[in-house]
Design a protein around this motif. Structure first.
Motif, PDB file in Angstrom:
ATOM      1  N   TYR A  27     -35.331   9.940 -33.933  1.00 18.51           N
ATOM      2  CA  TYR A  27     -35.531  10.113 -35.370  1.00 18.51           C
ATOM      3  C   TYR A  27     -35.669  11.565 -35.773  1.00 18.51           C
ATOM      4  O   TYR A  27     -36.322  12.358 -35.098  1.00 18.51           O
ATOM      5  N   THR A  28     -35.042  11.877 -36.923  1.00 18.03           N
ATOM      6  CA  THR A  28     -35.253  13.155 -37.583  1.00 18.03           C
ATOM      7  C   THR A  28     -35.623  12.864 -39.019  1.00 18.03           C
ATOM      8  O   THR A  28     -34.956  12.085 -39.691  1.00 18.03           O
ATOM      9  N   MET A  29     -36.689  13.469 -39.482  1.00 20.63           N
ATOM     10  CA  MET A  29     -37.099  13.312 -40.874  1.00 20.63           C
ATOM     11  C   MET A  29     -37.225  14.694 -41.486  1.00 20.63           C
ATOM     12  O   MET A  29     -37.700  15.624 -40.825  1.00 20.63           O
ATOM     13  N   ALA A  30     -36.809  14.807 -42.720  1.00 22.80           N
ATOM     14  CA  ALA A  30     -36.761  16.131 -43.333  1.00 22.80           C
ATOM     15  C   ALA A  30     -37.063  16.057 -44.826  1.00 22.80           C
ATOM     16  O   ALA A  30     -37.044  14.984 -45.435  1.00 22.80           O
ATOM     17  N   TRP A  31     -37.333  17.219 -45.380  1.00 21.27           N
ATOM     18  CA  TRP A  31     -37.495  17.380 -46.827  1.00 21.27           C
ATOM     19  C   TRP A  31     -36.445  18.350 -47.331  1.00 21.27           C
ATOM     20  O   TRP A  31     -36.220  19.406 -46.724  1.00 21.27           O
ATOM     21  N   PHE A  32     -35.833  17.968 -48.430  1.00 21.51           N
ATOM     22  CA  PHE A  32     -34.918  18.834 -49.157  1.00 21.51           C
ATOM     23  C   PHE A  32     -35.417  18.930 -50.592  1.00 21.51           C
ATOM     24  O   PHE A  32     -36.256  18.146 -51.017  1.00 21.51           O
ATOM     25  N   ARG A  33     -34.882  19.874 -51.340  1.00 21.12           N
ATOM     26  CA  ARG A  33     -35.256  19.977 -52.747  1.00 21.12           C
ATOM     27  C   ARG A  33     -34.064  20.414 -53.579  1.00 21.12           C
ATOM     28  O   ARG A  33     -33.160  21.085 -53.077  1.00 21.12           O
ATOM     29  N   VAL A  34     -34.102  20.028 -54.832  1.00 18.53           N
ATOM     30  CA  VAL A  34     -33.085  20.421 -55.792  1.00 18.53           C
ATOM     31  C   VAL A  34     -33.789  21.019 -56.995  1.00 18.53           C
ATOM     32  O   VAL A  34     -34.491  20.315 -57.730  1.00 18.53           O
ATOM     33  N   ALA A  35     -33.629  22.320 -57.163  1.00 14.50           N
ATOM     34  CA  ALA A  35     -34.223  23.014 -58.299  1.00 14.50           C
ATOM     35  C   ALA A  35     -33.257  22.958 -59.484  1.00 14.50           C
ATOM     36  O   ALA A  35     -32.051  22.787 -59.298  1.00 14.50           O
ATOM     37  N   PRO A  36     -33.770  23.104 -60.692  1.00 16.87           N
ATOM     38  CA  PRO A  36     -32.904  23.063 -61.876  1.00 16.87           C
ATOM     39  C   PRO A  36     -31.752  24.055 -61.780  1.00 16.87           C
ATOM     40  O   PRO A  36     -31.966  25.243 -61.533  1.00 16.87           O
ATOM     41  N   GLY A  37     -30.549  23.560 -61.928  1.00 13.29           N
ATOM     42  CA  GLY A  37     -29.377  24.425 -61.910  1.00 13.29           C
ATOM     43  C   GLY A  37     -28.956  24.925 -60.544  1.00 13.29           C
ATOM     44  O   GLY A  37     -28.074  25.775 -60.444  1.00 13.29           O
ATOM     45  N   TYR A  62     -36.841  15.623 -52.002  1.00 17.80           N
ATOM     46  CA  TYR A  62     -36.297  14.411 -51.403  1.00 17.80           C
ATOM     47  C   TYR A  62     -36.630  14.338 -49.916  1.00 17.80           C
ATOM     48  O   TYR A  62     -36.520  15.344 -49.202  1.00 17.80           O
ATOM     49  N   CYS A  63     -37.001  13.149 -49.492  1.00 21.80           N
ATOM     50  CA  CYS A  63     -37.194  12.890 -48.076  1.00 21.80           C
ATOM     51  C   CYS A  63     -35.894  12.322 -47.519  1.00 21.80           C
ATOM     52  O   CYS A  63     -35.258  11.464 -48.147  1.00 21.80           O
ATOM     53  N   ALA A  64     -35.511  12.807 -46.361  1.00 22.06           N
ATOM     54  CA  ALA A  64     -34.263  12.363 -45.721  1.00 22.06           C
ATOM     55  C   ALA A  64     -34.556  11.924 -44.294  1.00 22.06           C
ATOM     56  O   ALA A  64     -35.380  12.542 -43.609  1.00 22.06           O
ATOM     57  N   ILE A  99     -29.159  18.102 -34.096  1.00 23.87           N
ATOM     58  CA  ILE A  99     -29.257  19.373 -33.380  1.00 23.87           C
ATOM     59  C   ILE A  99     -29.809  20.455 -34.309  1.00 23.87           C
ATOM     60  O   ILE A  99     -29.679  20.380 -35.537  1.00 23.87           O
ATOM     61  N   LEU A 100     -30.432  21.442 -33.726  1.00 24.63           N
ATOM     62  CA  LEU A 100     -31.114  22.488 -34.489  1.00 24.63           C
ATOM     63  C   LEU A 100     -30.211  23.134 -35.529  1.00 24.63           C
ATOM     64  O   LEU A 100     -30.622  23.344 -36.670  1.00 24.63           O
ATOM     65  N   SER A 101     -29.015  23.441 -35.125  1.00 22.50           N
ATOM     66  CA  SER A 101     -28.109  24.171 -36.016  1.00 22.50           C
ATOM     67  C   SER A 101     -27.651  23.346 -37.211  1.00 22.50           C
ATOM     68  O   SER A 101     -27.073  23.897 -38.146  1.00 22.50           O
ATOM     69  N   ALA A 102     -27.911  22.055 -37.185  1.00 19.75           N
ATOM     70  CA  ALA A 102     -27.448  21.181 -38.268  1.00 19.75           C
ATOM     71  C   ALA A 102     -28.592  20.586 -39.082  1.00 19.75           C
ATOM     72  O   ALA A 102     -28.340  19.825 -40.020  1.00 19.75           O
ATOM     73  N   LEU A 103     -29.816  20.920 -38.770  1.00 16.34           N
ATOM     74  CA  LEU A 103     -30.964  20.335 -39.465  1.00 16.34           C
ATOM     75  C   LEU A 103     -30.924  20.590 -40.961  1.00 16.34           C
ATOM     76  O   LEU A 103     -31.419  19.797 -41.748  1.00 16.34           O
ATOM     77  N   HIS A 104     -30.355  21.689 -41.373  1.00 13.76           N
ATOM     78  CA  HIS A 104     -30.359  22.081 -42.778  1.00 13.76           C
ATOM     79  C   HIS A 104     -29.224  21.436 -43.576  1.00 13.76           C
ATOM     80  O   HIS A 104     -29.142  21.640 -44.791  1.00 13.76           O
ATOM     81  N   LEU A 105     -28.397  20.662 -42.909  1.00 18.85           N
ATOM     82  CA  LEU A 105     -27.240  20.068 -43.571  1.00 18.85           C
ATOM     83  C   LEU A 105     -27.559  18.665 -44.080  1.00 18.85           C
ATOM     84  O   LEU A 105     -27.798  17.745 -43.309  1.00 18.85           O
ATOM     85  N   GLY A 106     -27.529  18.504 -45.374  1.00 19.67           N
ATOM     86  CA  GLY A 106     -27.861  17.217 -45.957  1.00 19.67           C
ATOM     87  C   GLY A 106     -26.961  16.090 -45.492  1.00 19.67           C
ATOM     88  O   GLY A 106     -27.400  14.949 -45.379  1.00 19.67           O
TER      89      GLY A 106
END
Length: 127
Positions: free
Chosen positions: A32-42, A95-97, A104-111
């Motif tokens: 399992y990998t769990m992550a947080w992302f965010r979307v700011a206005p604009g 957002y929780c994902a 893999i480490l290099s892809a953790l930031h990819l939604g």
């Protein structure tokens, strides 16, 4: 199918703290990998932090390092994001994902690596 539900957003002042929580419906495993992302206005979606169950390792985006802490309870399939020293630029929908693989480490930031997403929770930081 995994259902993901976030909670804990709100309106705070700069310098305050806030804690977000996320619960996933499916039983977790070492992959399992769990992550947080965010979307700011604009703005486009931005990676915030991630945790991988296998090793319990955590990873953060540069803008939140030293201020945010991601933690999880594997038995409960939950992950939290403790946000300290909040700034107006942290204002966003968070957002929780979840993915049932060890990303893999290099892809953790990819939604696109995450299969399941929550509905999002609003965090507003006033100056």
């Amino acid at each position: 199918q995994v259902q993901v539900v976030e909670s804990g957003g709100g309106l705070v002042q700069a310098g305050d703290s806030l804690r977000l929580s996320c619960a996933a419906s499916a039983r977790s495993n070492n992959g399992y990998t769990m992550a947080w992302f965010r979307v700011a206005p604009g703005k486009e979606r931005e990676f915030v932090a991630a945790i991988r169950w296998g090793g319990g390792d955590t990873h953060y985006a540069e803008p939140v390092k030293g201020r945010f802490i991601i933690s999880g309870d594997r038995a409960k399939n939950t992950v939290s994001l403790q946000m300290n020293q909040l700034k107006p630029e942290d204002t966003a929908v968070y957002y929780c994902a979840v993915d049932r693989s060890r990303i893999i480490l290099s892809a953790l930031h990819l939604g696109r690596m995450y299969d399941f997403w929550g509905q999002g929770t609003q965090v507003t930081v006033s100056s």
